[in-house]
Design a protein around this motif. Sequence first.
Motif, PDB file in Angstrom:
ATOM      1  N   PRO A 145       0.839  -1.201   0.000  1.00  0.00           N
ATOM      2  CA  PRO A 145       0.000   0.000   0.000  1.00  0.00           C
ATOM      3  C   PRO A 145       0.877   1.255   0.000  1.00  0.00           C
ATOM      4  N   LEU A 146       0.491   2.215  -0.844  1.00  0.00           N
ATOM      5  CA  LEU A 146       1.241   3.470  -0.954  1.00  0.00           C
ATOM      6  C   LEU A 146       0.294   4.643  -0.806  1.00  0.00           C
ATOM      7  N   SER A 147       0.750   5.671  -0.119  1.00  0.00           N
ATOM      8  CA  SER A 147      -0.002   6.904   0.021  1.00  0.00           C
ATOM      9  C   SER A 147       0.970   8.069  -0.122  1.00  0.00           C
ATOM     10  N   PHE A 148       0.913   8.731  -1.280  1.00  0.00           N
ATOM     11  CA  PHE A 148       1.763   9.899  -1.504  1.00  0.00           C
ATOM     12  C   PHE A 148       1.056  11.099  -0.887  1.00  0.00           C
ATOM     13  N   PHE A 149       1.677  11.685   0.122  1.00  0.00           N
ATOM     14  CA  PHE A 149       1.012  12.707   0.916  1.00  0.00           C
ATOM     15  C   PHE A 149       1.696  14.071   0.870  1.00  0.00           C
ATOM     16  N   ALA A 150       2.896  14.148   0.283  1.00  0.00           N
ATOM     17  CA  ALA A 150       3.642  15.410   0.299  1.00  0.00           C
ATOM     18  C   ALA A 150       4.412  15.596  -0.996  1.00  0.00           C
ATOM     19  N   VAL A 151       4.757  16.849  -1.257  1.00  0.00           N
ATOM     20  CA  VAL A 151       5.589  17.231  -2.391  1.00  0.00           C
ATOM     21  C   VAL A 151       6.929  17.665  -1.824  1.00  0.00           C
ATOM     22  N   GLY A 152       8.026  17.276  -2.497  1.00  0.00           N
ATOM     23  CA  GLY A 152       9.334  17.651  -1.982  1.00  0.00           C
ATOM     24  C   GLY A 152      10.356  17.863  -3.073  1.00  0.00           C
ATOM     25  N   SER A 153      11.558  18.240  -2.622  1.00  0.00           N
ATOM     26  CA  SER A 153      12.694  18.450  -3.502  1.00  0.00           C
ATOM     27  C   SER A 153      13.958  18.157  -2.710  1.00  0.00           C
ATOM     28  N   PHE A 154      14.995  17.720  -3.418  1.00  0.00           N
ATOM     29  CA  PHE A 154      16.285  17.500  -2.777  1.00  0.00           C
ATOM     30  C   PHE A 154      17.209  18.677  -3.072  1.00  0.00           C
ATOM     31  N   PRO A 155      18.132  18.978  -2.166  1.00  0.00           N
ATOM     32  CA  PRO A 155      19.069  20.078  -2.396  1.00  0.00           C
ATOM     33  C   PRO A 155      20.226  19.646  -3.301  1.00  0.00           C
ATOM     34  N   VAL A 156      19.880  19.317  -4.537  1.00  0.00           N
ATOM     35  CA  VAL A 156      20.894  18.886  -5.504  1.00  0.00           C
ATOM     36  C   VAL A 156      20.795  19.755  -6.754  1.00  0.00           C
ATOM     37  N   ASP A 157      21.798  19.642  -7.593  1.00  0.00           N
ATOM     38  CA  ASP A 157      21.874  20.501  -8.772  1.00  0.00           C
ATOM     39  C   ASP A 157      20.835  20.223  -9.847  1.00  0.00           C
ATOM     40  N   ASN A 158      20.293  18.982  -9.903  1.00  0.00           N
ATOM     41  CA  ASN A 158      19.390  18.681 -11.016  1.00  0.00           C
ATOM     42  C   ASN A 158      17.924  19.000 -10.727  1.00  0.00           C
ATOM     43  N   ASN A 159      17.661  19.724  -9.658  1.00  0.00           N
ATOM     44  CA  ASN A 159      16.329  20.263  -9.367  1.00  0.00           C
ATOM     45  C   ASN A 159      15.199  19.259  -9.598  1.00  0.00           C
ATOM     46  N   VAL A 160      15.126  18.288  -8.726  1.00  0.00           N
ATOM     47  CA  VAL A 160      14.118  17.235  -8.782  1.00  0.00           C
ATOM     48  C   VAL A 160      12.934  17.617  -7.897  1.00  0.00           C
ATOM     49  N   LEU A 161      11.725  17.409  -8.412  1.00  0.00           N
ATOM     50  CA  LEU A 161      10.507  17.500  -7.612  1.00  0.00           C
ATOM     51  C   LEU A 161       9.951  16.093  -7.482  1.00  0.00           C
ATOM     52  N   PHE A 162       9.440  15.766  -6.296  1.00  0.00           N
ATOM     53  CA  PHE A 162       8.939  14.408  -6.098  1.00  0.00           C
ATOM     54  C   PHE A 162       7.711  14.391  -5.211  1.00  0.00           C
ATOM     55  N   LEU A 163       7.007  13.259  -5.275  1.00  0.00           N
ATOM     56  CA  LEU A 163       5.937  12.946  -4.338  1.00  0.00           C
ATOM     57  C   LEU A 163       6.517  12.011  -3.292  1.00  0.00           C
ATOM     58  N   ALA A 164       6.228  12.297  -2.036  1.00  0.00           N
ATOM     59  CA  ALA A 164       6.757  11.483  -0.938  1.00  0.00           C
ATOM     60  C   ALA A 164       5.659  10.570  -0.402  1.00  0.00           C
ATOM     61  N   PRO A 165       5.959   9.261  -0.326  1.00  0.00           N
ATOM     62  CA  PRO A 165       4.985   8.348   0.267  1.00  0.00           C
ATOM     63  C   PRO A 165       5.175   8.276   1.775  1.00  0.00           C
ATOM     64  N   LYS A 166       4.102   7.925   2.470  1.00  0.00           N
ATOM     65  CA  LYS A 166       4.266   7.590   3.884  1.00  0.00           C
ATOM     66  C   LYS A 166       5.123   6.333   3.916  1.00  0.00           C
ATOM     67  N   ALA A 167       6.147   6.352   4.727  1.00  0.00           N
ATOM     68  CA  ALA A 167       7.062   5.205   4.805  1.00  0.00           C
ATOM     69  C   ALA A 167       6.454   4.163   5.750  1.00  0.00           C
ATOM     70  N   ASN A 168       5.454   3.427   5.262  1.00  0.00           N
ATOM     71  CA  ASN A 168       4.790   2.424   6.097  1.00  0.00           C
ATOM     72  C   ASN A 168       5.648   1.170   6.236  1.00  0.00           C
ATOM     73  N   MET A 169       5.285   0.318   7.166  1.00  0.00           N
ATOM     74  CA  MET A 169       6.066  -0.882   7.459  1.00  0.00           C
ATOM     75  C   MET A 169       6.191  -1.796   6.241  1.00  0.00           C
ATOM     76  N   ALA A 170       5.129  -1.930   5.461  1.00  0.00           N
ATOM     77  CA  ALA A 170       5.178  -2.813   4.291  1.00  0.00           C
ATOM     78  C   ALA A 170       6.231  -2.337   3.286  1.00  0.00           C
ATOM     79  N   LEU A 171       6.281  -1.032   3.036  1.00  0.00           N
ATOM     80  CA  LEU A 171       7.259  -0.482   2.099  1.00  0.00           C
ATOM     81  C   LEU A 171       8.675  -0.631   2.643  1.00  0.00           C
TER      82      LEU A 171
END
Length: 183
Positions: A72-98
């Motif tokens: 089961p996956l639930s993407f609940f947030a939008v984020g970015s990493f502090p890196v040069d290639n400017n990535v935007l991502f959806l963050a899933p809740k890090a549940n036990m199954a994952l």
Amino acid sequence: MSQGYAIELYFDPALENQVLKAWNVLARRQISTQLIEIEARPHITLLSSPSLEPLKLEGVVRAFAARQEPVPLSFFAVGSFPVDNNVLFLAPKANMALLQLHSQLCDAMRKEGVDVGEEFRPESWTPYCTVAQDVPKTRMAEGFCVLRDLKLPVTGYGVDIGLVEFPPVREVFSYVLGNPVEG
């Protein structure tokens, strides 16, 4: 010549379509089209390495996938990493199954002599689904606004595990989770 390989967790069709919708909105706004252009598939990267041996790992990944259940996956947030290639991502809740799926995959890879890089070790791994990369710095805020307009959370299941070679992205193989290995 391949620059690397990744083992990826793919989503059920409904969840995959939600992520593709985000890719398409970002492309229409000309914020980022790269994932569409390279023909990537929405996913969470479980492991990546410049030197995996696909033929050696296919049986291991097939057997591993057969022992797993959809995650089961639930993407609940939008984020970015502090890196040069400017990535935007959806963050899933890090549940036990994952987290267990990832940890067990790392264990299976270590048993095969695969070096699990620092960023993919269970204690330091951050699960995410890339929705844009190489976003111009001046468009990052707009990208966040576009993604924030998604009706989060978006939920579904991780249902397949596949190995891809990149660049360009080319699926080498994939297996459905919970599908018994045929003798």
